[in-house]
Design an enzyme around this catalytic site. Structure first.
Site, PDB file in Angstrom:
ATOM      1  N   GLN A 266       0.854  -1.197   0.000  1.00  0.00           N
ATOM      2  CA  GLN A 266       0.000   0.000   0.000  1.00  0.00           C
ATOM      3  C   GLN A 266       0.884   1.238   0.000  1.00  0.00           C
ATOM      4  O   GLN A 266       1.810   1.350   0.814  1.00  0.00           O
ATOM      5  CB  GLN A 266      -0.930   0.002   1.228  1.00  0.00           C
ATOM      6  CG  GLN A 266      -1.941   1.150   1.199  1.00  0.00           C
ATOM      7  CD  GLN A 266      -2.932   1.119   2.365  1.00  0.00           C
ATOM      8  OE1 GLN A 266      -2.755   0.364   3.328  1.00  0.00           O
ATOM      9  NE2 GLN A 266      -3.962   1.932   2.280  1.00  0.00           N
TER      10      GLN A 266
ATOM     11  N   HIS B 296      -8.615   1.797  -0.906  1.00  0.00           N
ATOM     12  CA  HIS B 296      -9.010   1.766  -2.325  1.00  0.00           C
ATOM     13  C   HIS B 296      -8.969   0.340  -2.825  1.00  0.00           C
ATOM     14  O   HIS B 296      -8.222  -0.499  -2.303  1.00  0.00           O
ATOM     15  CB  HIS B 296      -8.119   2.674  -3.173  1.00  0.00           C
ATOM     16  CG  HIS B 296      -6.648   2.441  -2.992  1.00  0.00           C
ATOM     17  ND1 HIS B 296      -5.941   2.953  -1.921  1.00  0.00           N
ATOM     18  CD2 HIS B 296      -5.763   1.726  -3.717  1.00  0.00           C
ATOM     19  CE1 HIS B 296      -4.685   2.577  -2.010  1.00  0.00           C
ATOM     20  NE2 HIS B 296      -4.542   1.812  -3.080  1.00  0.00           N
TER      21      HIS B 296
HETATM   22  P1  AMP Z   1      -1.544   1.113  -3.603  1.00  0.00           P
HETATM   23  O1  AMP Z   1      -0.124   0.754  -3.934  1.00  0.00           O
HETATM   24  O2  AMP Z   1      -2.463  -0.055  -3.490  1.00  0.00           O
HETATM   25  O3  AMP Z   1      -1.616   2.052  -2.415  1.00  0.00           O
HETATM   26  O4  AMP Z   1      -2.077   1.895  -4.887  1.00  0.00           O
HETATM   27  C1  AMP Z   1      -2.006   3.261  -5.061  1.00  0.00           C
HETATM   28  C2  AMP Z   1      -2.373   3.513  -6.503  1.00  0.00           C
HETATM   29  O5  AMP Z   1      -2.752   4.856  -6.638  1.00  0.00           O
HETATM   30  C3  AMP Z   1      -1.242   3.253  -7.494  1.00  0.00           C
HETATM   31  O6  AMP Z   1      -1.674   2.324  -8.480  1.00  0.00           O
HETATM   32  C4  AMP Z   1      -0.977   4.638  -8.093  1.00  0.00           C
HETATM   33  O7  AMP Z   1      -0.647   4.571  -9.454  1.00  0.00           O
HETATM   34  C5  AMP Z   1      -2.293   5.326  -7.870  1.00  0.00           C
HETATM   35  N1  AMP Z   1      -2.248   6.771  -7.731  1.00  0.00           N
HETATM   36  C6  AMP Z   1      -1.464   7.490  -6.891  1.00  0.00           C
HETATM   37  N2  AMP Z   1      -1.744   8.799  -7.000  1.00  0.00           N
HETATM   38  C7  AMP Z   1      -2.750   8.899  -7.903  1.00  0.00           C
HETATM   39  C8  AMP Z   1      -3.478   9.994  -8.447  1.00  0.00           C
HETATM   40  N3  AMP Z   1      -3.225  11.259  -8.084  1.00  0.00           N
HETATM   41  N4  AMP Z   1      -4.440   9.730  -9.367  1.00  0.00           N
HETATM   42  C9  AMP Z   1      -4.688   8.455  -9.751  1.00  0.00           C
HETATM   43  N5  AMP Z   1      -4.041   7.376  -9.271  1.00  0.00           N
HETATM   44  C10 AMP Z   1      -3.077   7.598  -8.370  1.00  0.00           C
END
Ligand code: AMP
Ligand code: ZN
Length: 133
Positions: free
Chosen positions: A93, A99
């Site tokens: 994460q 999410h």
């Molecule tokens: P996790 O590693 O499960 O916390 O996933 C976080 C996700 O959020 C990753 O796939 C990122 O590419 C995505 N992410 C981070 N910042 C943004 C943003 N501003 N808009 C869209 N996706 C994002």
């Protein structure tokens, strides 16, 4: 949660490519997609992870994931679908606002969501079964 980027996106303070919105959730395209159509379900309420999410919101998130999977599979003609949800740094994460990843999969797409299969030893099995009682 003034500094949480997903709070700002979910509540429309920061613009995003929105696939769906209702009073509880926003679904956006991931900025660094694993595959074409990779999207994120964001609750508008700030909760850090699965441990914190209220039961009713968790249930609603899962129902929405199913609806999005149906719609995205038809719209994008993908061949499969992964639902991924990470909790804690150790689990990958990086944004600490709950999410769910919606990841369309395409035949032979090379998206790496696999692991090296281990072996369930008798010792581990007994220990885990005992601890989980
Ligand atoms: P996790 O590693 O499960 O916390 O996933 C976080 C996700 O959020 C990753 O796939 C990122 O590419 C995505 N992410 C981070 N910042 C943004 C943003 N501003 N808009 C869209 N996706 C994002
Ligand atoms: Zn937040």
């Amino acid at each position: 949660m003034g500094e949480c980027i997903f709070c700002k996106i979910a509540n429309g303070e920061i613009p995003s490519a929105t696939l769906y919105e209702d009073d509880k959730f926003r679904v956006i395209l991931d900025l660094s997609p694993a595959s074409k159509g990779h999207a994120l379900i964001l609750p508008k309420q700030h909760v850090a992870n699965l441990y914190e999410i209220p039961d009713e919101l968790a249930a609603d998130a899962m129902i929405l994931a199913k609806k999005m999977a149906d719609k995205m599979t038809k719209a994008l003609s993908c061949d499969g679908f992964n639902l991924v949800q990470n909790n804690g740094e150790a689990a990958g994460q990086t944004v600490f606002h709950f999410h769910m990843h919606l990841i369309p999969r395409y035949d032979k797409d090379q998206v790496g969501l696999t692991w090296k299969p281990g072996t369930l030893t008798d010792e581990d099995k007994e220990e885990i079964l005992e601890k989980m009682k």
